[in-house]
Design a protein around this motif. Structure first.
Motif, PDB file in Angstrom:
ATOM      1  N   PHE A   4     -28.939  28.718 -52.467  1.00 42.81           N
ATOM      2  CA  PHE A   4     -28.821  29.350 -53.782  1.00 42.81           C
ATOM      3  C   PHE A   4     -30.110  29.167 -54.581  1.00 42.81           C
ATOM      4  O   PHE A   4     -30.616  30.110 -55.193  1.00 42.81           O
ATOM      5  CB  PHE A   4     -27.630  28.767 -54.543  1.00 42.81           C
ATOM      6  CG  PHE A   4     -27.631  29.133 -55.995  1.00 42.81           C
ATOM      7  CD1 PHE A   4     -27.231  30.398 -56.400  1.00 42.81           C
ATOM      8  CD2 PHE A   4     -28.036  28.218 -56.958  1.00 42.81           C
ATOM      9  CE1 PHE A   4     -27.248  30.752 -57.742  1.00 42.81           C
ATOM     10  CE2 PHE A   4     -28.054  28.564 -58.293  1.00 42.81           C
ATOM     11  CZ  PHE A   4     -27.658  29.834 -58.683  1.00 42.81           C
ATOM     12  N   LEU A   5     -30.670  27.961 -54.570  1.00 40.66           N
ATOM     13  CA  LEU A   5     -31.900  27.703 -55.320  1.00 40.66           C
ATOM     14  C   LEU A   5     -33.065  28.528 -54.785  1.00 40.66           C
ATOM     15  O   LEU A   5     -33.864  29.057 -55.555  1.00 40.66           O
ATOM     16  CB  LEU A   5     -32.246  26.213 -55.279  1.00 40.66           C
ATOM     17  CG  LEU A   5     -31.335  25.300 -56.090  1.00 40.66           C
ATOM     18  CD1 LEU A   5     -31.680  23.840 -55.828  1.00 40.66           C
ATOM     19  CD2 LEU A   5     -31.399  25.617 -57.570  1.00 40.66           C
ATOM     20  N   ARG A   6     -33.150  28.672 -53.466  1.00 40.41           N
ATOM     21  CA  ARG A   6     -34.207  29.505 -52.882  1.00 40.41           C
ATOM     22  C   ARG A   6     -34.046  30.958 -53.328  1.00 40.41           C
ATOM     23  O   ARG A   6     -35.018  31.622 -53.686  1.00 40.41           O
ATOM     24  CB  ARG A   6     -34.191  29.402 -51.358  1.00 40.41           C
ATOM     25  CG  ARG A   6     -34.845  28.137 -50.837  1.00 40.41           C
ATOM     26  CD  ARG A   6     -35.053  28.193 -49.334  1.00 40.41           C
ATOM     27  NE  ARG A   6     -33.817  28.321 -48.584  1.00 40.41           N
ATOM     28  CZ  ARG A   6     -33.033  27.310 -48.219  1.00 40.41           C
ATOM     29  NH1 ARG A   6     -33.379  26.068 -48.548  1.00 40.41           N
ATOM     30  NH2 ARG A   6     -31.936  27.515 -47.531  1.00 40.41           N
ATOM     31  N   ASP A   7     -32.799  31.444 -53.297  1.00 42.09           N
ATOM     32  CA  ASP A   7     -32.547  32.815 -53.758  1.00 42.09           C
ATOM     33  C   ASP A   7     -32.904  32.970 -55.231  1.00 42.09           C
ATOM     34  O   ASP A   7     -33.483  33.978 -55.636  1.00 42.09           O
ATOM     35  CB  ASP A   7     -31.084  33.204 -53.540  1.00 42.09           C
ATOM     36  CG  ASP A   7     -30.725  33.387 -52.085  1.00 42.09           C
ATOM     37  OD1 ASP A   7     -31.647  33.463 -51.237  1.00 42.09           O
ATOM     38  OD2 ASP A   7     -29.515  33.450 -51.789  1.00 42.09           O
ATOM     39  N   LEU A   8     -32.556  31.983 -56.025  1.00 39.40           N
ATOM     40  CA  LEU A   8     -32.845  32.017 -57.451  1.00 39.40           C
ATOM     41  C   LEU A   8     -34.353  32.045 -57.697  1.00 39.40           C
ATOM     42  O   LEU A   8     -34.846  32.827 -58.513  1.00 39.40           O
ATOM     43  CB  LEU A   8     -32.209  30.805 -58.137  1.00 39.40           C
ATOM     44  CG  LEU A   8     -32.230  30.754 -59.646  1.00 39.40           C
ATOM     45  CD1 LEU A   8     -31.458  31.926 -60.242  1.00 39.40           C
ATOM     46  CD2 LEU A   8     -31.642  29.442 -60.136  1.00 39.40           C
ATOM     47  N   HIS A  58     -43.371  26.648 -60.097  1.00 43.10           N
ATOM     48  CA  HIS A  58     -43.944  26.937 -58.781  1.00 43.10           C
ATOM     49  C   HIS A  58     -43.237  26.169 -57.667  1.00 43.10           C
ATOM     50  O   HIS A  58     -43.870  25.538 -56.821  1.00 43.10           O
ATOM     51  CB  HIS A  58     -45.447  26.655 -58.771  1.00 43.10           C
ATOM     52  CG  HIS A  58     -46.197  27.500 -59.741  1.00 43.10           C
ATOM     53  ND1 HIS A  58     -46.443  27.092 -61.036  1.00 43.10           N
ATOM     54  CD2 HIS A  58     -46.711  28.748 -59.619  1.00 43.10           C
ATOM     55  CE1 HIS A  58     -47.115  28.053 -61.661  1.00 43.10           C
ATOM     56  NE2 HIS A  58     -47.280  29.071 -60.829  1.00 43.10           N
ATOM     57  N   GLY A  59     -41.903  26.177 -57.704  1.00 42.04           N
ATOM     58  CA  GLY A  59     -41.118  25.544 -56.650  1.00 42.04           C
ATOM     59  C   GLY A  59     -40.804  24.081 -56.868  1.00 42.04           C
ATOM     60  O   GLY A  59     -40.124  23.466 -56.054  1.00 42.04           O
ATOM     61  N   ILE A  60     -41.284  23.511 -57.956  1.00 43.36           N
ATOM     62  CA  ILE A  60     -40.998  22.108 -58.286  1.00 43.36           C
ATOM     63  C   ILE A  60     -39.933  22.079 -59.368  1.00 43.36           C
ATOM     64  O   ILE A  60     -40.148  22.584 -60.472  1.00 43.36           O
ATOM     65  CB  ILE A  60     -42.263  21.367 -58.782  1.00 43.36           C
ATOM     66  CG1 ILE A  60     -43.393  21.487 -57.770  1.00 43.36           C
ATOM     67  CG2 ILE A  60     -41.936  19.910 -59.113  1.00 43.36           C
ATOM     68  CD1 ILE A  60     -43.120  20.860 -56.431  1.00 43.36           C
TER      69      ILE A  60
END
Length: 73
Positions: A4-8, A58-60
């Motif tokens: 879910f977080l990757r999709d978000l 940026h992904g953090i």
């Protein structure tokens, strides 16, 4: 939750509001802290209507406000 977080991350623009149960918030905490599932019941306790604010740079992922109840006072 990780999926879910990757999709978000890939689709969200601006602020996003998630309304969920406390256990989901606890699962997210584990991911953000790279903790074990055995830590899921460690503090903080997630009260109903508590507010957690998270930022992604940026992904953090960073927890900015944790289980806040100030709006209930």
């Amino acid at each position: 939750m990780q999926s879910f977080l990757r999709d978000l991350e890939g689709s969200a623009r601006g602020n996003v509001l998630l309304v969920t149960h406390g256990v989901v918030v606890k699962a997210l905490y584990l991911i953000f802290r790279n903790a074990s599932i055995s830590d899921i019941w460690n503090p903080p306790f997630i009260h109903g209507t508590s507010l957690t604010v998270v930022e992604n740079d940026h992904g953090i992922w960073k927890i900015v406000k944790e289980a806040c109840l100030a709006h209930c006072e």
